[in-house]
Structure formats: C-alpha cells, structure tokens
Design an enzyme around this catalytic site. Structure first.
Site, PDB file in Angstrom:
ATOM      1  N   ASN A  13       3.949   0.551 -12.730  1.00  0.00           N
ATOM      2  CA  ASN A  13       4.628   1.866 -12.790  1.00  0.00           C
ATOM      3  C   ASN A  13       6.095   1.731 -12.409  1.00  0.00           C
ATOM      4  OD1 ASN A  13       2.753   4.225 -13.497  1.00  0.00           O
ATOM      5  ND2 ASN A  13       1.515   2.924 -12.164  1.00  0.00           N
ATOM      6  N   ARG A  64       2.125   5.478  12.747  1.00  0.00           N
ATOM      7  CA  ARG A  64       2.609   5.740  11.401  1.00  0.00           C
ATOM      8  C   ARG A  64       4.057   6.260  11.456  1.00  0.00           C
ATOM      9  NH1 ARG A  64      -0.804   5.740   7.205  1.00  0.00           N
ATOM     10  NH2 ARG A  64      -2.765   5.821   8.318  1.00  0.00           N
ATOM     11  N   ARG A  90      -0.358   3.522   1.383  1.00  0.00           N
ATOM     12  CA  ARG A  90      -0.274   4.000   2.767  1.00  0.00           C
ATOM     13  C   ARG A  90      -0.020   5.500   2.788  1.00  0.00           C
ATOM     14  NH1 ARG A  90       0.137   1.685   7.282  1.00  0.00           N
ATOM     15  NH2 ARG A  90       1.508   3.227   8.220  1.00  0.00           N
ATOM     16  N   LEU A  92       1.827   8.637   4.300  1.00  0.00           N
ATOM     17  CA  LEU A  92       3.081   8.888   5.012  1.00  0.00           C
ATOM     18  C   LEU A  92       2.805   9.840   6.177  1.00  0.00           C
ATOM     19  CD1 LEU A  92       5.248   9.407   1.821  1.00  0.00           C
ATOM     20  CD2 LEU A  92       5.395   7.460   3.390  1.00  0.00           C
ATOM     21  N   ASN A 106       4.237  11.476  -6.418  1.00  0.00           N
ATOM     22  CA  ASN A 106       3.189  10.445  -6.452  1.00  0.00           C
ATOM     23  C   ASN A 106       2.499  10.487  -7.810  1.00  0.00           C
ATOM     24  OD1 ASN A 106       1.350   8.462  -5.423  1.00  0.00           O
ATOM     25  ND2 ASN A 106      -0.176  10.063  -5.127  1.00  0.00           N
ATOM     26  N   HIS A 108      -1.239   9.613  -9.591  1.00  0.00           N
ATOM     27  CA  HIS A 108      -2.637   9.332  -9.238  1.00  0.00           C
ATOM     28  C   HIS A 108      -3.467   9.223 -10.518  1.00  0.00           C
ATOM     29  CE1 HIS A 108      -6.173   9.155  -6.779  1.00  0.00           C
ATOM     30  NE2 HIS A 108      -6.744   9.984  -7.633  1.00  0.00           N
ATOM     31  N   GLU A 142      -1.517  16.475   2.736  1.00  0.00           N
ATOM     32  CA  GLU A 142      -2.896  16.064   2.425  1.00  0.00           C
ATOM     33  C   GLU A 142      -2.892  14.900   1.428  1.00  0.00           C
ATOM     34  OE1 GLU A 142      -6.006  18.895   1.048  1.00  0.00           O
ATOM     35  OE2 GLU A 142      -4.676  20.335   2.029  1.00  0.00           O
ATOM     36  N   LEU A 143      -3.913  14.068   1.506  1.00  0.00           N
ATOM     37  CA  LEU A 143      -4.009  12.916   0.595  1.00  0.00           C
ATOM     38  C   LEU A 143      -4.168  13.363  -0.866  1.00  0.00           C
ATOM     39  CD1 LEU A 143      -4.529   9.768   0.171  1.00  0.00           C
ATOM     40  CD2 LEU A 143      -6.956  10.354   0.322  1.00  0.00           C
ATOM     41  N   ASP A 144      -3.381  12.751  -1.765  1.00  0.00           N
ATOM     42  CA  ASP A 144      -3.458  13.049  -3.201  1.00  0.00           C
ATOM     43  C   ASP A 144      -3.453  14.548  -3.464  1.00  0.00           C
ATOM     44  OD1 ASP A 144      -3.466  10.334  -3.805  1.00  0.00           O
ATOM     45  OD2 ASP A 144      -5.646  10.198  -3.656  1.00  0.00           O
TER      46      ASP A 144
HETATM   47  C1  GRF Z   1      -1.697   3.212 -10.335  1.00  0.00           C
HETATM   48  O1  GRF Z   1      -2.945   3.330 -10.960  1.00  0.00           O
HETATM   49  C2  GRF Z   1      -1.313   4.500  -9.662  1.00  0.00           C
HETATM   50  O2  GRF Z   1      -1.783   5.638 -10.311  1.00  0.00           O
HETATM   51  C3  GRF Z   1      -1.980   4.361  -8.313  1.00  0.00           C
HETATM   52  O3  GRF Z   1      -1.842   3.003  -7.983  1.00  0.00           O
HETATM   53  C4  GRF Z   1      -1.761   2.222  -9.180  1.00  0.00           C
HETATM   54  C5  GRF Z   1      -0.516   1.379  -9.078  1.00  0.00           C
HETATM   55  O4  GRF Z   1      -0.414   0.425 -10.104  1.00  0.00           O
HETATM   56  N1  GRF Z   1      -1.391   5.268  -7.354  1.00  0.00           N
HETATM   57  P1  GRF Z   1       0.925  -0.423 -10.300  1.00  0.00           P
HETATM   58  O5  GRF Z   1       1.193  -1.159  -8.981  1.00  0.00           O
HETATM   59  O6  GRF Z   1       2.033   0.543 -10.616  1.00  0.00           O
HETATM   60  O7  GRF Z   1       0.661  -1.368 -11.409  1.00  0.00           O
END
Ligand code: GRF
Length: 191
Positions: A13, A64, A90, A92, A106, A108, A142-144
């Site tokens: 990414n 943290r 991790r 935050l 982020n 996900h 909150e997570l995700d």
């Molecule tokens: C991805 O699937 C992203 O959605 C998740 O962690 C993965 C990271 O992959 N949060 P990369 O390191 O970008 O290849």
C-alpha cells in the site's frame, strides 16, 4: 501537505501511495515513513524512493503513549499534517489520536464494521460471505473504527481460495487508498 505513512510489513500500500504521488494523483509529499519493525520490507521501498524513514521498536517503551510521543517529535520536525496507516500493526494511544484528530487515515481489508482485526480477509472467507471488500476510514480511538471515507466491494466466488481472495482484495486496496488520500488532500473529504 506533508504525509507520513506508518508501516510494519510488506508495504504494497505504501508503494501504491508512492506511485500515486509520483504520477501527481496525490498532490502532497511523503515526508516520512514510520515503522515499528526494522526489517519491514516497506522500509526498503521507502529507501528506494529516497524517502526518509524512522524506525522505533515499541518493545523498548513502557507505555503506548511514551512510544507515540517519540514518534510525534519526528512528525513535528517535518510538519506532518496527514498520517496514513498502511499495515501498521499497532494501536495508537488516545494521546496520539487526540493530537492528530481528523488527520489519521487507515485502510482495512473488509467492509467495516464487519471483520475488524488482524485477519479481516481470512475471517470473511471462513464466514462464507458472498461479498467482502476494502474500507478506508479516519481513525478514532476504537480499533478499525471511525468515519468511513471510501469502501469498495469485492465479490467472493465459489472458485475463490483464501489466496485468490487476498489477491483481489489487495488489488482493490492499491486503487482505493490513493483515491481516498487524494480526496482528503484536496479537501473534498473531511473528518
Ligand atoms: C493490508 O491488507 C491493509 O489493508 C492492512 O494491512 C495490510 C498491509 O499490507 N491494514 P501492505 O504492507 O501494504 O502490503
């Protein structure tokens, strides 16, 4: 705008974001790549592009917040005004999140709010859903979780294996994250 990308792993990414900056799709500078893992391949990708990196091992910190404060020093030195988490494994601290509220994104690999956590793709596959996908959102405590910026569905076919589904999801991630960052950088999407 100065972007920091936070990573812990392969960094595909990160690479998609780098490519979008190079093409002028995202009109901003990647001023720093932050990692908690010194051997993350993402760091090699950053170095190949002459992007500055900062590695900080979380195991050396008793809390943290103390860890995050060290990172904040580095962000402030470079006037970072957008943080994009890209496989940063991790949580935050609330301190960090308050300080950069509305400025942390982020990605996900599921259609949030379902299948949160580390194994979003596998959990969706094992649940036998017909559709899963990718979510880009602003980060809250909150997570995700947090306001959704963009989502894209990915269908799960009978012939899919976990591996083929992972491939499809990652392909969508690499298109969606740059688009979502562009929209935030251009001020079209706000927290
Ligand atoms: C991805 O699937 C992203 O959605 C998740 O962690 C993965 C990271 O992959 N949060 P990369 O390191 O970008 O290849």
């Amino acid at each position: 705008m100065n972007i920091a990308v936070f990573v812990s792993g392969n960094g595909t990414n990160l690479q998609a974001i780098i490519n979008a900056v190079k093409k002028g799709v995202i009109k901003a500078k990647i001023a720093l790549v932050v990692s908690n893992k010194k051997d993350a391949y993402a760091l090699t990708r950053a170095k190949n592009e002459c992007i500055e990196t900062f590695v900080l091992d979380h195991k050396k910190f008793s809390s943290r917040e103390k860890y995050d404060k060290e990172i904040i020093k580095e962000l402030e030195k470079r006037n970072i005004n957008l943080i994009t988490l890209a496989g940063f494994m991790r949580l935050l601290s609330p301190y960090f999140i308050k300080k950069y509220q509305g400025k942390i994104m982020n990605i996900h690999p599921s259609l949030l709010p379902v299948f949160k956590g580390t194994h979003g793709i596998r959990d969706a596959f094992e649940a036998g859903v017909k559709k899963t996908g990718v979510t880009v959102h602003f980060v809250d405590e909150e997570l995700d979780h947090g306001p959704i910026i963009m989502q894209k569905e990915v269908s799960v076919e009978k012939t899919d294996t976990l591996e083929t589904l992972e491939e499809k999801i990652h392909k969508v991630e690499h298109e969606l994250y740059p688009q979502a960052i562009k929209s935030v950088v251009n001020g079209k999407t706000k927290f």
